[in-house]
Design a protein around this motif. Structure first.
Motif, PDB file in Angstrom:
ATOM      1  N   GLU A  47      -5.569   9.625  10.105  1.00  0.00           N
ATOM      2  CA  GLU A  47      -4.660   9.398   8.830  1.00  0.00           C
ATOM      3  C   GLU A  47      -3.557   8.406   9.531  1.00  0.00           C
ATOM      4  O   GLU A  47      -3.175   7.409   8.350  1.00  0.00           O
ATOM      5  N   LEU A  48      -2.752   8.579  10.333  1.00  0.00           N
ATOM      6  CA  LEU A  48      -1.759   7.691  10.791  1.00  0.00           C
ATOM      7  C   LEU A  48      -2.181   6.531  11.079  1.00  0.00           C
ATOM      8  O   LEU A  48      -1.571   5.625  10.862  1.00  0.00           O
ATOM      9  N   ARG A  49      -3.362   6.332  11.824  1.00  0.00           N
ATOM     10  CA  ARG A  49      -3.910   5.075  12.073  1.00  0.00           C
ATOM     11  C   ARG A  49      -4.034   4.093  10.836  1.00  0.00           C
ATOM     12  O   ARG A  49      -3.665   3.054  10.743  1.00  0.00           O
ATOM     13  N   ARG A  50      -4.623   4.590   9.878  1.00  0.00           N
ATOM     14  CA  ARG A  50      -4.945   3.821   8.805  1.00  0.00           C
ATOM     15  C   ARG A  50      -3.421   3.538   7.965  1.00  0.00           C
ATOM     16  O   ARG A  50      -3.576   2.545   7.393  1.00  0.00           O
ATOM     17  N   ALA A  51      -2.563   4.630   7.971  1.00  0.00           N
ATOM     18  CA  ALA A  51      -1.427   4.389   7.207  1.00  0.00           C
ATOM     19  C   ALA A  51      -0.634   3.129   7.777  1.00  0.00           C
ATOM     20  O   ALA A  51      -0.147   2.492   7.209  1.00  0.00           O
ATOM     21  N   PHE A  52      -0.511   3.113   9.182  1.00  0.00           N
ATOM     22  CA  PHE A  52       0.107   2.010   9.704  1.00  0.00           C
ATOM     23  C   PHE A  52      -0.717   0.748   9.588  1.00  0.00           C
ATOM     24  O   PHE A  52      -0.077  -0.204   9.289  1.00  0.00           O
ATOM     25  N   HIS A  53      -1.844   0.801   9.626  1.00  0.00           N
ATOM     26  CA  HIS A  53      -2.650  -0.512   9.568  1.00  0.00           C
ATOM     27  C   HIS A  53      -2.684  -1.203   7.887  1.00  0.00           C
ATOM     28  O   HIS A  53      -2.922  -2.438   7.770  1.00  0.00           O
ATOM     29  N   GLN A  54      -2.451  -0.163   7.220  1.00  0.00           N
ATOM     30  CA  GLN A  54      -2.412  -0.568   5.610  1.00  0.00           C
ATOM     31  C   GLN A  54      -0.819  -1.027   5.338  1.00  0.00           C
ATOM     32  O   GLN A  54      -0.657  -1.111   4.217  1.00  0.00           O
ATOM     33  N   GLY A  55       0.046  -0.394   6.287  1.00  0.00           N
ATOM     34  CA  GLY A  55       1.339  -0.917   6.115  1.00  0.00           C
ATOM     35  C   GLY A  55       2.200   0.110   5.159  1.00  0.00           C
ATOM     36  O   GLY A  55       3.372  -0.049   4.787  1.00  0.00           O
ATOM     37  N   GLU A  56       1.641   1.265   4.955  1.00  0.00           N
ATOM     38  CA  GLU A  56       2.270   2.253   4.512  1.00  0.00           C
ATOM     39  C   GLU A  56       3.522   2.902   5.283  1.00  0.00           C
ATOM     40  O   GLU A  56       4.205   3.529   4.870  1.00  0.00           O
ATOM     41  N   VAL A  57       3.279   2.641   6.730  1.00  0.00           N
ATOM     42  CA  VAL A  57       4.298   3.256   7.460  1.00  0.00           C
ATOM     43  C   VAL A  57       4.574   2.032   8.654  1.00  0.00           C
ATOM     44  O   VAL A  57       3.595   1.312   8.922  1.00  0.00           O
ATOM     45  N   ASP A  58       5.922   1.872   8.653  1.00  0.00           N
ATOM     46  CA  ASP A  58       6.389   0.682   9.702  1.00  0.00           C
ATOM     47  C   ASP A  58       6.249   1.304  11.028  1.00  0.00           C
ATOM     48  O   ASP A  58       5.791   2.500  11.190  1.00  0.00           O
TER      49      ASP A  58
END
Length: 128
Positions: A47-58
């Motif tokens: 979940e965190l990996r995807r959020a970071f790679h998709q730009g949802e999390v800086d």
């Protein structure tokens, strides 16, 4: 000394112990070419990996959340402390970004833990 290195770079004598710290196996990399071990459990959650790679999390948010995951599961990263205490340790990652990746966060986390145990070294990440 803890280093970070892209898994696609050639192994070097100064690497010491080499550990892949990504959850997914790197594309176009044969397992027999790793010249090290794979600890996928120490990687950020899917979940965190995807959020970071998709730009949802800086990167700052990624770092904070990943550190929380590391704090909650010392059994995943504690074996790396023993390897680092014995000699050079190279954390391998597949990300193209050589400054903002999970290996860099993990290296800093491990260095902090080593300092709590005694004298440590600085993490070194380099790109090709």
């Amino acid at each position: 000394m803890i280093r970070c290195k892209r898994v696609y770079e050639a192994a070097a004598d100064e690497d010491g112990q080499r550990v892949l710290v990504d959850r997914l196996w790197p594309r176009n990399k044969r397992k027999e070419d790793l010249q090290g071990q794979w600890l996928r459990e120490v990687a950020p959650s899917d979940e965190l990996r995807r959020a970071f790679h998709q730009g949802e999390v800086d990167f700052a948010g990624f770092t904070q959340r990943y550190q929380q995951q590391l704090a909650a599961h010392p059994e995943h990263w504690y074996p790396l402390l023993d390897l680092a205490a014995k000699g050079p340790l190279t954390l391998l990652y597949a990300a193209k970004n050589t400054e903002h990746n999970n290996a860099q966060v993990l290296a800093e986390w491990l260095e902090d833990e080593l300092e709590r145990r005694g004298p440590g070294s600085s993490p070194v990440c380099y790109a090709t």
